[in-house]
Motif scaffolding. Structure first.
Motif, PDB file in Angstrom:
ATOM      1  N   GLY A 197      26.338   7.728 -18.252  1.00  0.00           N
ATOM      2  CA  GLY A 197      25.046   8.026 -18.652  1.00  0.00           C
ATOM      3  C   GLY A 197      24.691   8.886 -20.047  1.00  0.00           C
ATOM      4  N   ARG A 198      26.033   9.034 -20.808  1.00  0.00           N
ATOM      5  CA  ARG A 198      26.063  10.342 -21.809  1.00  0.00           C
ATOM      6  C   ARG A 198      25.274   9.566 -23.018  1.00  0.00           C
ATOM      7  NH1 ARG A 198      29.271  13.893 -20.345  1.00  0.00           N
ATOM      8  NH2 ARG A 198      31.128  13.559 -19.187  1.00  0.00           N
ATOM      9  N   ASP A 199      24.945   8.322 -23.232  1.00  0.00           N
ATOM     10  CA  ASP A 199      24.250   7.765 -24.596  1.00  0.00           C
ATOM     11  C   ASP A 199      22.584   7.689 -24.009  1.00  0.00           C
ATOM     12  OD1 ASP A 199      26.810   7.803 -25.848  1.00  0.00           O
ATOM     13  OD2 ASP A 199      26.926   5.895 -25.215  1.00  0.00           O
ATOM     14  N   GLU A 243      13.968  20.306 -26.195  1.00  0.00           N
ATOM     15  CA  GLU A 243      13.379  19.051 -26.225  1.00  0.00           C
ATOM     16  C   GLU A 243      14.175  17.940 -25.510  1.00  0.00           C
ATOM     17  OE1 GLU A 243       9.504  16.937 -27.651  1.00  0.00           O
ATOM     18  OE2 GLU A 243      11.110  16.603 -28.990  1.00  0.00           O
ATOM     19  N   ILE A 244      14.138  17.154 -24.343  1.00  0.00           N
ATOM     20  CA  ILE A 244      15.121  16.162 -24.006  1.00  0.00           C
ATOM     21  C   ILE A 244      14.504  14.911 -24.343  1.00  0.00           C
ATOM     22  CG2 ILE A 244      16.173  14.815 -22.001  1.00  0.00           C
ATOM     23  CD1 ILE A 244      16.181  17.785 -20.739  1.00  0.00           C
ATOM     24  N   ARG A 245      14.986  13.868 -24.940  1.00  0.00           N
ATOM     25  CA  ARG A 245      14.510  12.538 -25.462  1.00  0.00           C
ATOM     26  C   ARG A 245      15.474  11.469 -24.761  1.00  0.00           C
ATOM     27  NH1 ARG A 245      11.128  12.294 -30.805  1.00  0.00           N
ATOM     28  NH2 ARG A 245       9.921  14.113 -30.422  1.00  0.00           N
ATOM     29  N   LEU A 246      14.738  10.210 -24.794  1.00  0.00           N
ATOM     30  CA  LEU A 246      15.712   9.021 -24.332  1.00  0.00           C
ATOM     31  C   LEU A 246      16.239   8.559 -25.697  1.00  0.00           C
ATOM     32  CD1 LEU A 246      13.235   7.104 -21.943  1.00  0.00           C
ATOM     33  CD2 LEU A 246      15.549   8.194 -21.508  1.00  0.00           C
ATOM     34  N   ARG A 247      17.475   8.142 -25.625  1.00  0.00           N
ATOM     35  CA  ARG A 247      18.056   7.307 -26.806  1.00  0.00           C
ATOM     36  C   ARG A 247      18.091   5.858 -26.406  1.00  0.00           C
ATOM     37  NH1 ARG A 247      23.507  11.000 -27.510  1.00  0.00           N
ATOM     38  NH2 ARG A 247      22.395  12.852 -28.507  1.00  0.00           N
ATOM     39  N   LYS A 248      17.937   5.584 -25.176  1.00  0.00           N
ATOM     40  CA  LYS A 248      18.046   4.003 -24.787  1.00  0.00           C
ATOM     41  C   LYS A 248      17.033   3.925 -23.704  1.00  0.00           C
ATOM     42  CE  LYS A 248      22.293   2.628 -23.943  1.00  0.00           C
ATOM     43  NZ  LYS A 248      23.652   2.464 -23.523  1.00  0.00           N
ATOM     44  N   ASP A 249      16.716   2.484 -23.410  1.00  0.00           N
ATOM     45  CA  ASP A 249      15.606   2.331 -22.381  1.00  0.00           C
ATOM     46  C   ASP A 249      16.553   2.543 -21.040  1.00  0.00           C
ATOM     47  OD1 ASP A 249      13.691   1.390 -24.270  1.00  0.00           O
ATOM     48  OD2 ASP A 249      14.575  -0.529 -24.116  1.00  0.00           O
ATOM     49  N   LEU A 250      15.428   3.039 -19.955  1.00  0.00           N
ATOM     50  CA  LEU A 250      16.028   3.217 -18.492  1.00  0.00           C
ATOM     51  C   LEU A 250      15.820   1.797 -17.792  1.00  0.00           C
ATOM     52  CD1 LEU A 250      14.808   6.705 -17.773  1.00  0.00           C
ATOM     53  CD2 LEU A 250      17.056   6.116 -18.785  1.00  0.00           C
ATOM     54  N   ASP A 251      16.660   1.547 -17.162  1.00  0.00           N
ATOM     55  CA  ASP A 251      16.519   0.276 -16.319  1.00  0.00           C
ATOM     56  C   ASP A 251      16.915   0.539 -14.644  1.00  0.00           C
ATOM     57  OD1 ASP A 251      16.415  -2.183 -14.995  1.00  0.00           O
ATOM     58  OD2 ASP A 251      17.682  -3.179 -16.422  1.00  0.00           O
ATOM     59  N   PHE A 252      15.828   0.513 -13.992  1.00  0.00           N
ATOM     60  CA  PHE A 252      16.128   0.792 -12.606  1.00  0.00           C
ATOM     61  C   PHE A 252      17.139   0.014 -11.868  1.00  0.00           C
ATOM     62  CE2 PHE A 252      14.970  -0.238  -8.094  1.00  0.00           C
ATOM     63  CZ  PHE A 252      14.925   0.951  -7.228  1.00  0.00           C
ATOM     64  N   GLU A 253      17.255  -1.223 -12.098  1.00  0.00           N
ATOM     65  CA  GLU A 253      18.687  -2.053 -11.629  1.00  0.00           C
ATOM     66  C   GLU A 253      19.694  -1.512 -11.967  1.00  0.00           C
ATOM     67  OE1 GLU A 253      15.783  -3.950 -12.706  1.00  0.00           O
ATOM     68  OE2 GLU A 253      14.983  -4.436 -10.869  1.00  0.00           O
ATOM     69  N   ASP A 254      20.052  -0.795 -13.175  1.00  0.00           N
ATOM     70  CA  ASP A 254      21.381  -0.279 -13.635  1.00  0.00           C
ATOM     71  C   ASP A 254      21.505   1.123 -12.963  1.00  0.00           C
ATOM     72  OD1 ASP A 254      21.618  -2.664 -15.136  1.00  0.00           O
ATOM     73  OD2 ASP A 254      20.889  -1.580 -16.966  1.00  0.00           O
TER      74      ASP A 254
END
Length: 69
Positions: free
Chosen positions: A13-15, A25-36
């Motif tokens: 999950g590093r990326d 401040e923590i930000r998302l770099r990619k979309d999150l997916d519950f199934e993954d």
């Protein structure tokens, strides 16, 4: 104070998350997916510029909810 982050779980999950070294401040770099991945565990470290430098850390848990179900 400077901030850094380590992904504790999952290891691949590093990326997904990034941290601003100055503000923390923590930000998302990619979309999150519950199934993954449904849960991320991060460790955030903070270090000051003193002599000697002091540091602290905290654990951040991100739970991904499946809003479609």
């Amino acid at each position: 104070i400077s901030y850094s982050m380590e992904i504790l779980f999952p290891q691949d999950g590093r990326d997904v998350f990034g941290i601003d070294r100055k503000s923390g401040e923590i930000r998302l770099r990619k979309d999150l997916d519950f199934e993954d991945v449904g849960l991320y565990r991060l460790q955030v470290d903070a270090t000051d510029q003193g002599n000697p430098p002091l540091s602290g850390h905290c654990k951040v848990v991100v739970e991904v909810l499946d809003v479609n179900d």
